[in-house]
Write a protein that holds these residues in place. Sequence first.
Motif, short mmCIF file in Angstrom:
data_model
loop_
_atom_site.label_atom_id
_atom_site.label_comp_id
_atom_site.label_asym_id
_atom_site.label_seq_id
_atom_site.Cartn_x
_atom_site.Cartn_y
_atom_site.Cartn_z
N LEU A 89 0.82 -1.21 0.00
CA LEU A 89 0.00 0.00 0.00
C LEU A 89 0.85 1.26 0.00
O LEU A 89 1.74 1.42 0.83
N ASN A 90 0.59 2.15 -0.94
CA ASN A 90 1.23 3.46 -0.97
C ASN A 90 0.27 4.44 -0.32
O ASN A 90 -0.70 4.88 -0.95
N ALA A 91 0.51 4.76 0.92
CA ALA A 91 -0.39 5.62 1.69
C ALA A 91 -0.30 7.09 1.30
O ALA A 91 -1.07 7.90 1.81
N GLU A 92 0.57 7.42 0.38
CA GLU A 92 0.77 8.81 -0.01
C GLU A 92 -0.05 9.23 -1.22
O GLU A 92 0.00 10.39 -1.62
N VAL A 93 -0.81 8.30 -1.81
CA VAL A 93 -1.58 8.63 -3.01
C VAL A 93 -3.07 8.35 -2.79
O VAL A 93 -3.43 7.63 -1.87
N ASN A 94 -3.91 8.89 -3.65
CA ASN A 94 -5.35 8.66 -3.58
C ASN A 94 -5.68 7.25 -4.04
O ASN A 94 -5.04 6.71 -4.95
N HIS A 95 -6.73 6.68 -3.42
CA HIS A 95 -7.21 5.35 -3.77
C HIS A 95 -8.70 5.41 -4.09
O HIS A 95 -9.41 6.29 -3.60
N TYR A 96 -9.16 4.43 -4.87
CA TYR A 96 -10.53 4.41 -5.35
C TYR A 96 -11.12 3.01 -5.21
O TYR A 96 -10.40 2.02 -5.23
N PHE A 97 -12.46 2.95 -5.10
CA PHE A 97 -13.19 1.69 -5.02
C PHE A 97 -13.91 1.45 -6.33
O PHE A 97 -14.70 2.28 -6.77
#
Length: 148
Positions: free
Chosen positions: A47-55
């Motif tokens: 997991l890259n916690a520094e970028v936005n994620h989407y479902f």
Amino acid sequence: MSDCCISDEMAAGSDLTGICPSCKKRSKKIGLITLKSLLNSSALDTLNAEVNHYFCATKDCNVVYFDINEGTYSVQDIKVKVYQKDDTLAVPICYCFGWIRQRIKDSLRKGLPTPTEYIRKNIKANRCVNNPQGSCCLGNVARYIKNI
């Protein structure tokens, strides 16, 4: 002084939607806490916690989450079955209170209080947490009931 009700991302005008790299459908931005809670340990390691994620809610797409760099997490990377991706009667629609498809059908058939009433009562009592889609399940439950 910053407004406590506006996240840094909203203030910066960040994208609230993204395009799934697999199915190319528009997907909703999701909070990092949801991924941290639901990714299995091997997926969490990437997991890259520094970028936005989407479902991605597209049923026939194996991707559940993706990031702005097109990193993806599939149904195999998630600790729970994902309602939008699984048609079985044992999959949760409401993750907080265990409302699986079969339980909803049984409740309606027996004339018990509807799951939506039960869930609303618990929302009001502040007992809910997010499900894999990162937001309240009540809409999913109501649509499921309407369709059965």
